[in-house]
Every structure is written in C-alpha cells, then in structure tokens.
Design an enzyme around this catalytic site. Structure first.
Site, PDB file in Angstrom:
ATOM      1  N   ASP A 252      41.613  37.145  40.249  1.00  0.00           N
ATOM      2  CA  ASP A 252      41.609  38.594  40.069  1.00  0.00           C
ATOM      3  C   ASP A 252      42.538  38.975  38.929  1.00  0.00           C
ATOM      4  O   ASP A 252      43.749  39.062  39.102  1.00  0.00           O
ATOM      5  CB  ASP A 252      42.035  39.280  41.374  1.00  0.00           C
TER       6      ASP A 252
ATOM      7  N   LYS B  83      45.737  43.587  35.157  1.00  0.00           N
ATOM      8  CA  LYS B  83      47.058  43.447  35.797  1.00  0.00           C
ATOM      9  C   LYS B  83      48.078  43.000  34.753  1.00  0.00           C
ATOM     10  O   LYS B  83      47.728  42.336  33.786  1.00  0.00           O
ATOM     11  CB  LYS B  83      46.989  42.395  36.907  1.00  0.00           C
TER      12      LYS B  83
ATOM     13  N   ASP C 204      43.163  34.963  45.548  1.00  0.00           N
ATOM     14  CA  ASP C 204      42.438  36.154  45.984  1.00  0.00           C
ATOM     15  C   ASP C 204      41.126  35.796  46.684  1.00  0.00           C
ATOM     16  O   ASP C 204      40.348  36.674  47.036  1.00  0.00           O
ATOM     17  CB  ASP C 204      42.208  37.075  44.772  1.00  0.00           C
TER      18      ASP C 204
ATOM     19  N   GLU D 188      38.447  45.660  43.278  1.00  0.00           N
ATOM     20  CA  GLU D 188      37.162  44.950  43.216  1.00  0.00           C
ATOM     21  C   GLU D 188      36.769  44.333  44.549  1.00  0.00           C
ATOM     22  O   GLU D 188      35.585  44.114  44.801  1.00  0.00           O
ATOM     23  CB  GLU D 188      37.236  43.841  42.143  1.00  0.00           C
TER      24      GLU D 188
ATOM     25  N   ARG E  13      36.770  45.462  47.593  1.00  0.00           N
ATOM     26  CA  ARG E  13      35.918  46.321  48.414  1.00  0.00           C
ATOM     27  C   ARG E  13      34.503  46.415  47.845  1.00  0.00           C
ATOM     28  O   ARG E  13      33.550  46.621  48.584  1.00  0.00           O
ATOM     29  CB  ARG E  13      36.582  47.698  48.549  1.00  0.00           C
TER      30      ARG E  13
END
Ligand code: BES
Ligand code: MN
Ligand code: ZN
Length: 486
Positions: free
Chosen positions: A259, A266, A278, A339, A341
């Site tokens: 991620d 990030k 992740d 992302e 969800r």
C-alpha cells in the site's frame, strides 16, 4: 478460472519438531517446569520456594528462573495462580525465549485434569510462536533457535491439544511468513499461486480470478485500486466443504500486497515500510484454510482473498473518480489511500451472494483503529451482536484480543455522502475506524457480518510473549477458533 503452479522464490518457515512424553526426555537440555506463586515446588526444579524467592522468582506468569543443574538447565516457569490457557501460552512462550540457544526443550507445564486439552494446545502455540523468527532472504546461517519441543503430559487430551496447537500455530506461522515477505517477492499472482499449492496440500478448493474475469464480474473496486499497478490483481476463492456441514461461514481478507497510498501517496517513513503487511487479512484467511483439515472442521468455510498492490502511476485511479462495485453501488474516490474498503466492497458483495450464515472480514484497514486501541487489540464492528459475541469468545480463547466499536450508521452514515455517487470512500477527520466499517456495511445486505480491523496488532517491533518481532499472524487463530467451534 486461471491456474498456475509456480516455484516460490521466497522462504517459508519450518516448524520446530513437536512431540509429547510422560516425562522430560533425557536429551532435552532445557526443561521448563510450572511453578505457581504458592504451594509445593516440583522436585525437578531442585530448589525450595525460599531459594526461588531469594532469586526474585515469585511465580508470576512470564517469569523464568533458570537453575543450572548437572547436564541440563532446569527452569522454574511462573504460571500464576490457577493458570488458564492464556497464562500457559504466555508461560510457554517466556520459557522458549529463555531457552535461547538450547535446541531441545521440554515443557512440563500442563497439569492433569479436565482442561488438559486446551492447556496443551496453548502451551504448544506459545512454544511454536515464540520460537518463530522470520527466515529472511539472507544467508540461512545458524538460526540458533529451539528446534525440538517436547510437551510433557499424560493422556489422550494432551495429545489432542498438542495436535491442535501444532495446526493453529503452523497456520499462524504461515500468516507471519507471508506478511513478512517483501512486497516484490509476494505479489497478487504469487499469493494466488501459493494458495493453489496449499489447497492441494491441505485439501481445500481454490479458484483464481484475474483481470478479465474480474471485469466480467463487475469488480470495480478491486480493478479501480489495481489500475495504478503494473502487476495484475487476483481474487482467490477458497472452499472447505465437509460432507455434512454444520453451518457455512465466509471469510474475506484484505490483500493489499503493498500500500503506497496510490495518488494520495504515503510519506516515506517507517510506516510506509510495513505496508508490505497490508495483506495480513488475506494471509490470515488463507492460513486459516490450511488448518481446517487437521482440525476436522465441520463447518463449511469459503475464503475470499482480494489481492492487489495500491500504486501511483499515470494509469492510477484519480481523486474524484467514481467506481461501480460488484453490488452496483457507486463510490466517489476522495482518497486513494482508503483502498482497503474499495477492494473489500467487491469481496463482501461476492461473499454474501452465496448466502452464508455469516461473513467475517479481516483487514489492516485504518490507522484510526490503531490510534484508538493501540497495537495489542483489534477493533471489531458488525451488524450482528451474536456474531460479535462469538468473536469475543474466540478472542478470549486464543489470546488475540478484540474490542467492539459502535457501527452507528444512524449517526455517521451521512459522513460518507457524495454529490455524484452513492457514497464517497472516506468520512471526516474523526471516527475513521467506524466510518470505514459503515462503508463496508453497504456491501453485506442482510447477512450477519462482522469486521475485524487489525491495523494495530498486525506487527510488533520487539519480541513479546508469543508475538515475535515483525508480523504477528494476528487473527489467524481467532478465525480458526471461530469457524471450528461454529
Ligand atoms: N493500510 C492502511 C491502514 C494501516 C495503517 C494499516 C497503519 C496498518 C498500519 C489503509 O489502507 C490506509 O491507508 N488507511 C488510511 C485511511 C484514510 C485515508 C481514510 C488511514 O488510516 O490513514
Ligand atoms: Mn491505504
Ligand atoms: Zn491499506
């Protein structure tokens, strides 16, 4: 349906060899013996209570006092007053850590009696999980770790408990290995290939869906998140089908193999480095499936691994884009870093289409869950109190703690309102764990559903009890306990 069998280029751990015996074998060079805070000290320890106390040993859980004796080390292992399985898991872990470089360890911690099965299982789990160290990608070298463990105890109950403990701990070790593996070594096609291999080995069905199938299936969430990546996504369906099942549970795991945040990139801090983990939810679901045959699970279980990287690129989904999910709902993307969800939306939609008795998803979903509950406790939310209660029971039994947060759709659903779609993918600045769960609840219909947010407990920075530095495998034993006791 795609299928592939590839040879792995990342390592998976071997378990220490586990056996049972009525007494500590002569070749064990380190023997741990349970000692409570009062009462007689077992003769094997070789010291009287007063001598132990003089050394600062009080019998508290987690204390280990090593007493060198002729030819072997004997350790007094604190188990506390009337130890339960959780105390014994912690005691076994402490003992294995204290055993250091001894390779042959005997654990004399299980008292005879009605609880001996659960106790032996817990001791086995504590020992195996504390002996864990990620094999890593460097020189194999001398691991200097416990390689043989003898669980001392008598009776069929002990053998059963040890057998169960080996199954659950082996599964949790697999989950740890997968989460610890660097992201380029384990991408979505890799985990799908591994699932196929494991399905053959452990007797569950595996179906793999790639980009073409996903497009046909209308999985706009998974495809949307995948758009920024040069690596294809995979949806993996795993099925455990006993002959006469009691119940059917679906498990959905977030498999974001890495991620980066996507366009909502990030920062390059230490957090970013652990985003290879992740996929810990998907790892927990896949690992759970590997334990079901050893445990003769009587519940039908369907596992869904929803797997992709989340990357920024010229083809990545943009802020303001609208995705259409498997169940027809439209979602306006306000932050590409929310992302998990988006991909779970498709996984949950597919899971409930089969009308299982319950759906449980597990995901490293929000920093907000970690902010609220810290790194030891997972958040649980759901639409069904009985299901949440089951998960709490399983959390108690496995020592993987959960705490319920309120779903509060009445109050907070409006935070997800969008002007152009059915909803947006983030809420406001507060209650991030709750708004994420409310988002997911839009995809489960009337099927009883619970959500585990394991962002906090997915890893530990230092060895602590049965948790070894790195990925914890959290949720694996919790899910195994939940489905096998359904
Ligand atoms: N994978 C992260 C959540 C996470 C954070 C897991 C820390 C483990 C440790 C997730 O995809 C994410 O980025 N969540 C965002 C959501 C926000 C953009 C609404 C977060 O929590 O900041
Ligand atoms: Mn994210
Ligand atoms: Zn994520």
């Amino acid at each position: 349906m795609m299928s592939a069998m590839a040879s792995r280029d990342f390592p998976l751990s071997d378990l220490p060899e586990i056996s049972t015996a009525r007494s500590a074998p002569a070749d064990a060079t380190f023997v741990g013996v349970a000692v409570g805070p009062s009462g007689a000290v077992p003769r094997a320890v070789g010291l009287a209570r007063r001598d132990l106390e003089r050394q600062g040993f009080t019998g508290k859980v987690g204390q280990v006092l090593v007493v060198p004796s002729r030819g072997r080390a004997v350790a007094a292992v604190g188990v506390g007053d009337r130890p339960d399985a959780g105390d014994l898991r912690d005691a076994a872990a402490a003992c294995v850590r204290a055993a250091g470089r001894h390779s042959e360890v005997a654990l004399d911690l299980v008292a005879a009696g009605s609880r001996s099965t659960a106790d032996a299982q817990a001791v086995t789990e504590g020992a195996v999980l504390a002996a864990y160290r990620y094999p890593g990608l460097g020189e194999p070298g001398d691991r200097g770790r416990v390689s043989r463990v003898v669980i001392v105890g008598e009776g069929r109950g002990v053998d059963t408990g040890v057998r169960r403990g080996v199954a659950t701990a082996r599964a949790a070790v697999l989950a740890r290995d997968l989460a610890n593996t660097p992201p380029t070594y384990l991408n979505a096609p890799d985990i799908a290939d591994l699932a196929a291999e494991l399905g053959e080995q452990y007797g569950f069905g595996v179906e793999v869906f790639g980009p073409r199938e996903l497009a046909e299936m209308g999985c706009g969430g998974l495809l949307g998140v995948n758009r920024g990546s040069v690596v294809e996504p995979r949806l993996v369906k795993l099925t455990w089908q006993p002959r006469t099942p009691r119940g059917h549970v679906a498990l959905v795991g977030k498999g974001v193999m890495y991620d980066s945040g996507g366009i909502s990139l990030k920062p390059s801090d230490a957090f970013h480095v652990v985003m290879k983990m992740d996929m810990s939810g998907a790892a927990a679901v896949l690992s759970t499936m590997t334990a079901l045959s050893d445990l003769r699970c009587r519940t039908a279980v369907t596992g869904w691994l929803v797997c992709t990287d989340n990357m920024p690129s010229g083809s990545a989904m943009k802020l303001g884009d609208v995705l259409t999910m498997r169940n027809g709902r439209t979602v306006e993307v306000h932050n590409t870093d929310a992302e998990g969800r988006l991909i779970l939306a498709d996984g949950l939609s597919l899971a409930v289409e089969e009308a299982p008795d319950a759906v449980i998803d597990i995901a490293t979903l929000t920093g907000a869950a970690m902010a609220a509950l810290g790194t030891d406790i997972a958040a649980v939310l759901g639409t069904d109190d009985a299901l949440v209660e089951r998960l709490r029971g399983a959390a108690d039994a496995t020592g993987e703690p959960v705490w319920q947060m309120p779903l509060e759709r009445g109050r907070y659903r409006r935070l997800l309102d969008s002007n152009v779609a059915d909803m947006r993918n983030i809420g406001g600045p507060y209650a991030g764990c709750i708004t994420a769960a409310i988002f997911l609840s839009e995809f489960v219909g009337d099927t009883p559903w619970a959500h585990l947010d394991i962002a906090g407990p997915m890893k530990v920075d230092a060895d602590e009890s049965w948790r070894s530095r790195g990925a914890t495998g959290f949720g694996t034993r919790l899910l195994i306990d939940t489905v096998t006791n359904w």
